[in-house]
Design a protein around this motif. Sequence first.
Motif, short mmCIF file in Angstrom:
data_model
loop_
_atom_site.label_atom_id
_atom_site.label_comp_id
_atom_site.label_asym_id
_atom_site.label_seq_id
_atom_site.Cartn_x
_atom_site.Cartn_y
_atom_site.Cartn_z
N PHE A 196 0.85 -1.19 0.00
CA PHE A 196 0.00 0.00 0.00
C PHE A 196 0.88 1.24 0.00
O PHE A 196 1.92 1.27 0.65
CB PHE A 196 -0.85 0.06 1.27
CG PHE A 196 -2.13 -0.73 1.23
CD1 PHE A 196 -3.30 -0.17 1.71
CD2 PHE A 196 -2.17 -2.02 0.73
CE1 PHE A 196 -4.49 -0.90 1.69
CE2 PHE A 196 -3.35 -2.75 0.70
CZ PHE A 196 -4.51 -2.18 1.18
N ASP A 197 0.46 2.29 -0.71
CA ASP A 197 1.13 3.58 -0.56
C ASP A 197 0.69 4.13 0.79
O ASP A 197 -0.48 4.09 1.11
CB ASP A 197 0.67 4.57 -1.65
CG ASP A 197 0.87 3.99 -3.04
OD1 ASP A 197 1.89 3.30 -3.23
OD2 ASP A 197 0.01 4.21 -3.93
N LEU A 198 1.65 4.62 1.56
CA LEU A 198 1.28 5.18 2.86
C LEU A 198 0.79 6.62 2.68
O LEU A 198 1.57 7.54 2.56
CB LEU A 198 2.48 5.15 3.81
CG LEU A 198 2.75 3.79 4.47
CD1 LEU A 198 3.84 3.92 5.52
CD2 LEU A 198 1.49 3.21 5.10
N ALA A 199 -0.52 6.77 2.64
CA ALA A 199 -1.12 8.11 2.52
C ALA A 199 -0.85 8.86 3.82
O ALA A 199 -0.61 8.24 4.86
CB ALA A 199 -2.61 7.97 2.28
N PRO A 200 -0.89 10.20 3.79
CA PRO A 200 -0.72 10.95 5.04
C PRO A 200 -1.75 10.49 6.06
O PRO A 200 -2.91 10.28 5.72
CB PRO A 200 -0.98 12.41 4.62
CG PRO A 200 -0.80 12.43 3.15
CD PRO A 200 -1.11 11.07 2.62
N GLY A 201 -1.31 10.31 7.29
CA GLY A 201 -2.24 9.90 8.34
C GLY A 201 -2.45 8.40 8.44
O GLY A 201 -3.26 7.92 9.22
N VAL A 202 -1.72 7.62 7.61
CA VAL A 202 -1.86 6.16 7.67
C VAL A 202 -0.50 5.56 8.06
O VAL A 202 0.54 5.98 7.56
CB VAL A 202 -2.32 5.58 6.31
CG1 VAL A 202 -2.32 4.06 6.33
CG2 VAL A 202 -3.71 6.11 5.97
N VAL A 203 -0.52 4.61 8.99
CA VAL A 203 0.71 3.94 9.40
C VAL A 203 0.58 2.44 9.16
O VAL A 203 -0.53 1.93 8.95
CB VAL A 203 1.04 4.19 10.89
CG1 VAL A 203 1.44 5.63 11.13
CG2 VAL A 203 -0.12 3.82 11.78
N SER A 204 1.71 1.72 9.18
CA SER A 204 1.63 0.28 8.95
C SER A 204 2.53 -0.46 9.93
O SER A 204 3.52 0.10 10.43
CB SER A 204 2.07 -0.05 7.52
OG SER A 204 3.46 0.16 7.39
#
Length: 312
Positions: free
Chosen positions: A150-158
């Motif tokens: 997944f592309d890490l969009a702003p506000g998303v963590v993995s």
Amino acid sequence: MGRMETLANLESFVRSAETGTFSEAARRLALTPAAVSRNVALLERNLGVRLFQRSTRKLTLTEAGERFLAEIGGNLDALQAAISSVSTGRGAPAGVLKVSLPPTFGITHVMPLLPAFLARHPLIRPDWHFENRQVDLIAESYDAAIGGGFDLAPGVVSRRLAPAHLIAVASPAYLAGRVPPSDPGDLAGLDGIVMRSSRTGRVRHRTMRDAAGSEMPARLGETIMVNDPAAMREAAVLGLGVALLTVPDALPWIERGELVRLLPHWYADVGTISIYYATRTLLPAKTRAFVDFVVDAFERERLAERFAGGIG
């Protein structure tokens, strides 16, 4: 201002600003468009400013609206999380848990975690979407997603769960009477079951590597093309050719003897399988419980090691 704004009015404003229409905001808030419109009008009256320019098709924020949204945007999430955590009795994880998962991986490896998870958190209601696509967690209001790349969009963590390694597999029936390949170059002489990208319509060809670090392209013949990993695996089980599948998608079938791994020293590295969630100062208890449960289960079952392609 002289009076405390109600949460409903603030929610109606923020969601309308995010979605650009009262009807879409209403869908997210489970209200009628008329109720959302009324809440926003009430907020404007109480503040004494226009927040939106209204046109038939969409809402546009006024300058005052832009400023107000910037001031309260993030605080509203924190406020909602605080309210939901205190209202469910000392923050017991509760509510609908909307998760996106790849079908094969999700059904084979994540679904079996559900009975123990729900026994521990009986107030959570799973709303699970099995789909081979990269979802937009925030725009589509998912609590979490599991997948690869997944592309890490702003506000998303993995958080990383396991490696995503592709291995070459075929059925015993298909291999009967054929010379097994000795390196990835030999795969070109066999029937290939390949994956056509739903996004680009093209077939992705992979490069395989071995433990010594040698690399070689795996040019499978494009004998059969499908757009779904489960269909690839099924075609391989039916004896139609060789497929490159991720280890977790193939492992149960290899263990049952329905598929055989070719080139046991070679695999293609396509990144990692991770669990993704929106980062908030106050993560909802249900999301935190789910993320921690999945990460713990993968560590306990040593799935990262079992899903690694570099065996042999």
